[in-house]
Design an enzyme around this catalytic site. Structure first.
Site, PDB file in Angstrom:
ATOM      1  N   ASP A 131      34.032 -29.541  50.813  1.00 16.77           N
ATOM      2  CA  ASP A 131      33.472 -30.892  50.847  1.00 16.77           C
ATOM      3  C   ASP A 131      34.455 -31.841  50.178  1.00 16.77           C
ATOM      4  OD1 ASP A 131      31.048 -30.172  52.080  1.00 16.77           O
ATOM      5  OD2 ASP A 131      30.131 -29.679  50.161  1.00 16.77           O
ATOM      6  N   ASP A 188      29.055 -31.884  57.892  1.00 19.11           N
ATOM      7  CA  ASP A 188      27.751 -32.253  57.332  1.00 19.11           C
ATOM      8  C   ASP A 188      27.260 -33.575  57.917  1.00 19.11           C
ATOM      9  OD1 ASP A 188      27.924 -30.018  55.654  1.00 19.11           O
ATOM     10  OD2 ASP A 188      28.751 -31.185  53.990  1.00 19.11           O
TER      11      ASP A 188
END
Length: 163
Positions: free
Chosen positions: A122, A140
């Site tokens: 991330d 995501d």
């Protein structure tokens, strides 16, 4: 009985999402160490490298390792269901095909990370003051947008024409 064109052409969007996700993660991994941060928009957005061993919002991230394979198998199973759903969807039913393709591309992007690294990479850090939204990535984002579109278009999108 003639076969009607299905929505598998929408897999091109899934591939685009997958490639964009993997390229952005590769770039971040090349230029950042874990928890390194670079401001993008002062007071709102940073690029910050983080690893997520759990699911959304780091759910079960400290569960001891079994969650890696659980979430990998779950995402693969969901991807197969989405692929079958796309195959059964008429090509002109973009209200179904678009969200399914977004979710599918994102799911596969994160599965690749789990298999390669044991965690999801991330790097998008949205914040205000001391408040930080959990870090996320392109995959995501695609999953979230696809899920919201699927719900909204399913509830408020009206009927689609049959081909």
């Amino acid at each position: 009985m003639p076969t009607r064109p299905n929505a598998l052409i929408w897999l091109l969007l899934s591939v685009f999402i997958l490639v964009a996700d993997q390229i952005t993660k590769w770039v971040v991994l090349q230029h950042f160490q874990l928890h390194d941060s670079m401001p993008v928009i002062a007071g709102l957005l940073n690029w910050t490298l983080a690893f997520n061993e759990g699911a959304a919002f780091s759910f079960l991230s400290d569960a001891g390792g079994w969650q890696r394979w659980f979430f990998t198998v779950l995402a693969i199973a969901v991807s197969v269901v989405l692929l079958v759903w796309l195959k059964r969807t008429p090509r002109n039913d973009w209200k179904t095909a678009l969200p399914l393709s977004l979710v599918l591309g994102g799911a596969i992007g994160n599965v690749i990370d789990r298999i390669r690294f044991g965690h999801v990479v991330d790097f998008v850090d949205v914040f205000h003051g001391d408040w930080h939204f959990p870090a996320f990535n392109v995959a995501d984002s695609a999953i979230s947008v696809g899920a919201v579109l699927l719900i909204l278009l399913g509830l408020f999108g009206g009927k689609t024409e049959k081909s």
